[in-house]
Write a protein that holds these residues in place. Structure first.
Motif, mmCIF file in Angstrom:
data_model
loop_
_atom_site.group_PDB
_atom_site.id
_atom_site.type_symbol
_atom_site.label_atom_id
_atom_site.label_comp_id
_atom_site.label_asym_id
_atom_site.label_seq_id
_atom_site.Cartn_x
_atom_site.Cartn_y
_atom_site.Cartn_z
ATOM 1 N N GLY A 14 0.821 -1.207 0.000
ATOM 2 C CA GLY A 14 0.000 0.000 0.000
ATOM 3 C C GLY A 14 0.848 1.247 0.000
ATOM 4 N N GLN A 15 0.459 2.232 0.767
ATOM 5 C CA GLN A 15 1.169 3.501 0.759
ATOM 6 C C GLN A 15 2.168 3.613 1.907
ATOM 7 N N THR A 16 3.204 4.389 1.682
ATOM 8 C CA THR A 16 4.176 4.676 2.732
ATOM 9 C C THR A 16 3.683 5.879 3.536
ATOM 10 N N ARG A 20 1.209 8.901 2.323
ATOM 11 C CA ARG A 20 0.021 9.260 3.101
ATOM 12 C C ARG A 20 0.017 10.755 3.411
ATOM 13 N N TRP A 21 1.159 11.294 3.810
ATOM 14 C CA TRP A 21 1.286 12.721 4.134
ATOM 15 C C TRP A 21 1.031 13.572 2.885
ATOM 16 N N HIS A 22 1.664 13.212 1.763
ATOM 17 C CA HIS A 22 1.487 13.970 0.521
ATOM 18 C C HIS A 22 0.029 13.922 0.063
ATOM 19 N N GLY A 27 -3.571 15.762 -2.182
ATOM 20 C CA GLY A 27 -4.346 14.853 -3.022
ATOM 21 C C GLY A 27 -5.830 15.139 -3.089
ATOM 22 N N LYS A 28 -6.348 14.995 -4.297
ATOM 23 C CA LYS A 28 -7.792 15.060 -4.529
ATOM 24 C C LYS A 28 -8.168 13.745 -5.194
#
Length: 132
Positions: A14-16, A20-22, A27-28
């Protein structure tokens, strides 16, 4: 706790934390695909284009992006499949995972890892030797 450690120490689950922070900051959400992957855009990349990224549902596997989303991710089209009635063409095959390194990987004829016998040597080949 396990999910946090996986995000902190691995990039393939999944995501790091950085992603997640970015995503939280820039993010949209643009849409989701049939595999549960979530697509985002936001910010600007080094080419001046709106940055696009995907957060995979489970293990990060680039071949798990359907053709319509692949076109959007790589700036081939500007409209994501979620904003139109995208239908795959009849020649587009359904997703198959990348089988490299698995027992189901492609093994060409004559491969040492294949389950077939290697072809007999016919004698039409002369090996090169230095000085000849």
């Amino acid at each position: 706790m396990k999910a946090f450690l996986l995000q902190f120490f691995t990039w393939w689950n999944g995501q790091t934390l950085n992603t997640r922070w970015h995503t939280w900051r820039h993010g949209k959400e643009v849409g989701r695909d049939e595999f549960g992957n979530i697509y985002y855009e936001g910010g600007v990349n080094s080419d001046g284009l709106t940055r696009r990224w995907v957060i995979y549902n489970g293990q990060s596997e680039a071949s798990a992006i359907p053709p319509g989303w692949h076109g959007w991710m790589h700036y081939r089209v500007n409209t994501p499949p979620s904003a139109e009635t995208y239908k795959p063409r009849e020649w587009q095959k359904p997703h198959q995972p990348n089988l490299t390194g698995s027992p189901a990987a492609y093994r060409p004829k004559g491969s040492l890892l294949g389950n077939r016998h290697r072809p007999q040597v016919t004698g039409d080949y002369d090996a090169w030797t230095p000085g000849s």
